[in-house]
Write an enzyme that holds these catalytic residues in place. Structure first.
Site, PDB file in Angstrom:
ATOM      1  N   LYS A 230       0.823  -1.213   0.000  1.00 36.84           N
ATOM      2  CA  LYS A 230       0.000   0.000   0.000  1.00 36.84           C
ATOM      3  C   LYS A 230       0.859   1.265   0.000  1.00 36.84           C
ATOM      4  O   LYS A 230       2.016   1.268   0.421  1.00 36.84           O
ATOM      5  CB  LYS A 230      -0.932   0.001   1.208  1.00 36.84           C
ATOM      6  N   ARG A 264      -3.991 -10.501   3.859  1.00 33.59           N
ATOM      7  CA  ARG A 264      -4.247 -10.423   2.421  1.00 33.59           C
ATOM      8  C   ARG A 264      -3.033  -9.803   1.736  1.00 33.59           C
ATOM      9  O   ARG A 264      -2.723  -8.630   1.949  1.00 33.59           O
ATOM     10  CB  ARG A 264      -5.508  -9.588   2.158  1.00 33.59           C
TER      11      ARG A 264
END
Length: 305
Positions: A230, A264
């Protein structure tokens, strides 16, 4: 402190699968999109996507999470017909996969078709805000339902990242979404929650959520967390998406210590190795029963009980 998840959830049922959450498990990301922030275009051909899905299972993931619409910051929505056209051949090509498949969608039409094609879970990044009927679908079919926190839409979410108390507000929103799913008839052990790292949060907000993840775990639901590659990691370290693997593993390990059950990630092999090393060390602590740990491949095949 070891990585046995601290939240009260101990299993997650999704379709015909029952996944043990006594220690953290991996959900491997497969984006069949041309424009995802990290791997867009790499697996947008069905043949490549199917091969990558099989590889993800072999590398030790307990769940395969497939997305056909980018949810990166600023992403434009994709029509349901286009999203399904991307998903259908991949889902059909992976029907014999030994691990459950979740589909990242907030559209009822796409979710219904995905379940018919063999998907075992629906990963809704809007936590039922886009279409509350997704909860009814999950209740009727018995598939798992992942409810993720996000403000606004992918196009607008980074325009509003101010919170009075980010962990408390995210926890409250997830509790409300979970209640709605329960009211629709979903069984408690089929509902998971996700604080939505990177979705409508600032750098500080993401870090605080990860630091206080035990507050999310206190809801009693399986907790998914997805810091993988991210942009907050890039902002913290000044590196691009392909250089965030080590940072992603570190963020996931920190999340697991604070109650995350499902990690994840894009980089399944690296995450699996990190969990295996930590687990081997943890098993040598006084009072812990020693025993051989199954291989990553064996664990992946054993996701169904």
């Amino acid at each position: 402190m070891g990585l046995s998840a601290v939240g009260p959830a101990r299993t997650w049922r999704t379709g015909d699968h029952e996944i043990s959450l006594e220690s953290p498990v991996i959900a491997g990301i497969l984006n069949v999109t041309p424009d995802s922030f990290s791997d867009g275009g790499r697996f947008d051909e069905p043949r490549k996507a199917i091969a990558r899905g099989r590889q993800i299972a072999e590398e030790g993931a307990a769940i395969l999470d497939i997305g056909a619409e980018s949810t990166r910051p600023g992403a434009a929505p994709v029509p349901a017909a286009e999203e399904w056209a991307r998903l259908e051949p991949v889902l059909l090509g992976l029907r014999d996969l030994p691990i459950p498949v979740s589909v990242d969608t907030h559209k009822l039409e796409v979710a219904e078709r995905a379940v018919d094609a063999g998907a075992s879970a629906i990963n809704d990044v809007t936590a039922l805000r886009a279409d509350p009927a997704l909860a009814g679908l999950a209740a009727r079919t018995g598939v798992g339902l992942i409810l993720m926190h996000m403000r606004g839409t992918p196009r607008t979410m980074q325009l509003d990242t101010d919170y009075g108390d980010v962990a408390a507000e995210v926890r409250g929103a997830l509790a409300e979404a979970r209640r709605a799913a329960l009211d629709a008839g979903c069984e408690p052990d089929r509902i998971a929650v996700d604080p939505g790292i990177g979705f409508g949060k600032s750098l500080d907000g993401n870090l605080e959520l990860l630091a206080r993840l035990d507050e999310i775990a206190s809801l009693g639901a399986p907790v998914w967390v997805g810091p993988s590659r991210k942009s907050f990691l890039g902002a913290l370290l000044d590196v691009g998406p392909d250089e965030r693997v080590t940072a992603s593993v570190a963020a996931c390990l920190a999340a697991a210590r604070r109650g995350a059950h499902v990690l994840r990630v894009h980089d399944v092999r690296e995450m699996r190795q990190a969990l295996d090393v930590e687990g081997a060390i943890e098993a040598r602590r006084p009072g812990v029963v020693h025993g051989a740990r199954p291989s990553a491949r064996a664990r992946a095949a054993g996701g169904r009980t």
